[in-house]
Design a protein around this motif. Structure first.
Motif, PDB file in Angstrom:
ATOM      1  N   TYR A 165       0.871  -1.165   0.000  1.00 22.46           N
ATOM      2  CA  TYR A 165       0.000   0.000   0.000  1.00 22.46           C
ATOM      3  C   TYR A 165       0.909   1.216   0.000  1.00 22.46           C
ATOM      4  CZ  TYR A 165      -3.980   2.985   1.091  1.00 22.46           C
ATOM      5  OH  TYR A 165      -4.959   3.946   1.037  1.00 22.46           O
ATOM      6  N   HIS A 166       0.535   2.244  -0.734  1.00 19.10           N
ATOM      7  CA  HIS A 166       1.343   3.464  -0.751  1.00 19.10           C
ATOM      8  C   HIS A 166       0.429   4.672  -0.818  1.00 19.10           C
ATOM      9  CE1 HIS A 166       0.723   4.665  -4.953  1.00 19.10           C
ATOM     10  NE2 HIS A 166       0.705   3.373  -5.225  1.00 19.10           N
ATOM     11  N   HIS A 167       0.995   5.827  -0.591  1.00 22.45           N
ATOM     12  CA  HIS A 167       0.265   7.074  -0.768  1.00 22.45           C
ATOM     13  C   HIS A 167       1.215   8.127  -1.307  1.00 22.45           C
ATOM     14  CE1 HIS A 167       2.227   8.664   2.746  1.00 22.45           C
ATOM     15  NE2 HIS A 167       1.483   9.748   2.750  1.00 22.45           N
ATOM     16  N   THR A 168       0.663   9.213  -1.745  1.00 23.84           N
ATOM     17  CA  THR A 168       1.448  10.299  -2.314  1.00 23.84           C
ATOM     18  C   THR A 168       1.501  11.459  -1.332  1.00 23.84           C
ATOM     19  OG1 THR A 168       0.718   9.684  -4.526  1.00 23.84           O
ATOM     20  CG2 THR A 168       1.631  11.889  -4.266  1.00 23.84           C
ATOM     21  N   ASN A 217       5.186   7.317   0.624  1.00 25.29           N
ATOM     22  CA  ASN A 217       5.637   6.226   1.479  1.00 25.29           C
ATOM     23  C   ASN A 217       5.099   4.927   0.900  1.00 25.29           C
ATOM     24  OD1 ASN A 217       6.598   8.269   3.061  1.00 25.29           O
ATOM     25  ND2 ASN A 217       5.170   7.974   4.715  1.00 25.29           N
ATOM     26  N   LEU A 218       5.865   3.869   1.017  1.00 26.39           N
ATOM     27  CA  LEU A 218       5.484   2.557   0.508  1.00 26.39           C
ATOM     28  C   LEU A 218       5.660   1.541   1.629  1.00 26.39           C
ATOM     29  CD1 LEU A 218       4.864   0.508  -1.816  1.00 26.39           C
ATOM     30  CD2 LEU A 218       7.320   0.543  -2.321  1.00 26.39           C
ATOM     31  N   THR A 219       4.591   0.828   1.958  1.00 28.08           N
ATOM     32  CA  THR A 219       4.639  -0.239   2.950  1.00 28.08           C
ATOM     33  C   THR A 219       4.381  -1.552   2.227  1.00 28.08           C
ATOM     34  OG1 THR A 219       3.765   1.246   4.647  1.00 28.08           O
ATOM     35  CG2 THR A 219       3.642  -1.121   5.099  1.00 28.08           C
ATOM     36  N   GLY A 230      -5.825  -5.509   6.121  1.00 27.39           N
ATOM     37  CA  GLY A 230      -7.139  -4.997   6.513  1.00 27.39           C
ATOM     38  C   GLY A 230      -7.259  -3.563   6.060  1.00 27.39           C
ATOM     39  N   LYS A 231      -7.838  -2.748   6.895  1.00 30.70           N
ATOM     40  CA  LYS A 231      -8.067  -1.338   6.584  1.00 30.70           C
ATOM     41  C   LYS A 231      -6.747  -0.591   6.430  1.00 30.70           C
ATOM     42  CE  LYS A 231      -9.105   1.952   9.655  1.00 30.70           C
ATOM     43  NZ  LYS A 231      -9.757   2.626  10.755  1.00 30.70           N
ATOM     44  N   SER A 232      -6.688   0.294   5.447  1.00 32.49           N
ATOM     45  CA  SER A 232      -5.551   1.197   5.285  1.00 32.49           C
ATOM     46  C   SER A 232      -6.067   2.618   5.252  1.00 32.49           C
ATOM     47  CB  SER A 232      -4.788   0.908   3.991  1.00 32.49           C
ATOM     48  OG  SER A 232      -4.056  -0.283   4.103  1.00 32.49           O
ATOM     49  N   SER A 233      -5.289   3.522   5.808  1.00 33.46           N
ATOM     50  CA  SER A 233      -5.649   4.935   5.779  1.00 33.46           C
ATOM     51  C   SER A 233      -4.367   5.745   5.665  1.00 33.46           C
ATOM     52  CB  SER A 233      -6.438   5.316   7.035  1.00 33.46           C
ATOM     53  OG  SER A 233      -5.711   4.986   8.192  1.00 33.46           O
ATOM     54  N   PHE A 234      -4.516   6.999   5.340  1.00 30.32           N
ATOM     55  CA  PHE A 234      -3.329   7.843   5.211  1.00 30.32           C
ATOM     56  C   PHE A 234      -3.692   9.293   5.471  1.00 30.32           C
ATOM     57  CE2 PHE A 234      -5.283   7.553   1.064  1.00 30.32           C
ATOM     58  CZ  PHE A 234      -5.261   8.860   0.596  1.00 30.32           C
ATOM     59  N   ASN A 235      -2.653  10.074   5.754  1.00 34.36           N
ATOM     60  CA  ASN A 235      -2.777  11.522   5.840  1.00 34.36           C
ATOM     61  C   ASN A 235      -1.605  12.109   5.072  1.00 34.36           C
ATOM     62  OD1 ASN A 235      -0.596  11.319   7.581  1.00 34.36           O
ATOM     63  ND2 ASN A 235      -1.740  11.838   9.417  1.00 34.36           N
ATOM     64  N   SER A 236      -1.320  13.366   5.258  1.00 37.01           N
ATOM     65  CA  SER A 236      -0.283  14.021   4.465  1.00 37.01           C
ATOM     66  C   SER A 236       1.133  13.523   4.767  1.00 37.01           C
ATOM     67  CB  SER A 236      -0.339  15.535   4.670  1.00 37.01           C
ATOM     68  OG  SER A 236      -0.043  15.843   6.021  1.00 37.01           O
ATOM     69  N   CYS A 237       1.320  12.837   5.875  1.00 38.74           N
ATOM     70  CA  CYS A 237       2.685  12.429   6.236  1.00 38.74           C
ATOM     71  C   CYS A 237       2.844  10.941   6.486  1.00 38.74           C
ATOM     72  CB  CYS A 237       3.158  13.204   7.455  1.00 38.74           C
ATOM     73  SG  CYS A 237       2.145  12.951   8.917  1.00 38.74           S
ATOM     74  N   GLY A 238       1.781  10.153   6.379  1.00 36.85           N
ATOM     75  CA  GLY A 238       1.950   8.739   6.676  1.00 36.85           C
ATOM     76  C   GLY A 238       0.867   7.859   6.100  1.00 36.85           C
ATOM     77  N   VAL A 239       1.206   6.584   6.024  1.00 38.98           N
ATOM     78  CA  VAL A 239       0.268   5.549   5.595  1.00 38.98           C
ATOM     79  C   VAL A 239       0.180   4.528   6.729  1.00 38.98           C
ATOM     80  CG1 VAL A 239       2.069   4.320   4.297  1.00 38.98           C
ATOM     81  CG2 VAL A 239      -0.316   3.888   3.775  1.00 38.98           C
ATOM     82  N   PHE A 240      -1.037   4.085   7.047  1.00 39.20           N
ATOM     83  CA  PHE A 240      -1.278   3.206   8.187  1.00 39.20           C
ATOM     84  C   PHE A 240      -2.078   2.004   7.703  1.00 39.20           C
ATOM     85  CE2 PHE A 240      -0.719   7.508   9.371  1.00 39.20           C
ATOM     86  CZ  PHE A 240       0.205   7.438  10.403  1.00 39.20           C
ATOM     87  N   THR A 241      -1.564   0.820   7.936  1.00 43.90           N
ATOM     88  CA  THR A 241      -2.175  -0.399   7.419  1.00 43.90           C
ATOM     89  C   THR A 241      -2.352  -1.404   8.542  1.00 43.90           C
ATOM     90  OG1 THR A 241      -1.037  -0.017   5.317  1.00 43.90           O
ATOM     91  CG2 THR A 241      -1.946  -2.218   5.680  1.00 43.90           C
ATOM     92  N   GLU A 242      -3.553  -1.964   8.644  1.00 44.61           N
ATOM     93  CA  GLU A 242      -3.797  -3.030   9.613  1.00 44.61           C
ATOM     94  C   GLU A 242      -3.493  -4.360   8.933  1.00 44.61           C
ATOM     95  OE1 GLU A 242      -7.718  -2.636  11.267  1.00 44.61           O
ATOM     96  OE2 GLU A 242      -7.284  -0.627  12.040  1.00 44.61           O
TER      97      GLU A 242
END
Length: 183
Positions: free
Chosen positions: A39-42, A53-55, A65-77
């Motif tokens: 999962y990644h975000h810009t 960031n790339l996880t 599971g659920k993934s979410s992100f904001n301007s500085c990070g990506v969070f993955t369950e």
């Protein structure tokens, strides 16, 4: 090539990278790491090519599971053997002294994206020492995070080597490929 060589040699279960060129993620990483899901975000920064960031995690070990992100990070369950963990991958604002208040706001925004009761680890470019008495250290410590230091560093104004990449964990014992805990 050097990053891929390091990844292949260490065979990690989870990989968190920051400042990855979004346009070449497939060419540089995901097409070469076929045993991993990702999962990644810009991050919207003033650049000619977007970065983010790339996880990545091993498909045969973890169920996403659920993934979410904001301007500085990506969070993955990620689930493993019936237990769910939250993996955070962050890149906080640079400017160790001048931008500390911005990093505090970024961290508070990140904490809204995770359940701090859940087993969690966050890694990445914190652009901070996370030393005792520093604002980010105190913030993480009060939430219950254990902090590790290591990896890339820079020469500080006082001539000391200061790390800016860290791994922190809460409700979770992890094996990290960095130095020992800060405390």
């Amino acid at each position: 090539k050097l990053i891929m060589d390091k990844i292949r040699a260490s065979n990690p279960s989870i990989i968190c990278l920051q400042e990855v060129e979004i346009a070449s993620i497939s060419e540089d990483f995901t097409s070469k790491l076929i045993d991993y899901d990702f999962y990644h975000h810009t991050i919207n920064k003033k650049r000619t090519s977007p970065i983010g960031n790339l996880t990545l995690w091993k498909k045969d070990i973890f169920t996403p599971g659920k993934s979410s992100f904001n301007s500085c990070g990506v969070f993955t369950e990620l689930s493993i053997q019936g237990k769910t963990i939250c993996v955070g991958n962050v890149h906080l604002r640079a400017g160790r002294i001048s931008k500390v208040n911005e990093r505090i706001c970024q961290v508070k925004s990140c904490m809204k994206l995770i359940n701090t009761c859940m087993s969690t680890f966050i890694c990445g470019d914190f652009n901070d020492r996370l030393s005792k008495g520093e604002p980010l250290y105190d913030l993480f410590k009060n939430i219950g995070f254990k902090m590790y230091s290591g990896g890339p560093s820079w020469m500080g104004a006082n001539g000391e080597i200061e790390p800016f990449d860290h791994v922190i964990s809460c409700n979770l014992e992890i094996e990290v490929m960095v130095n020992s805990p800060i405390d």
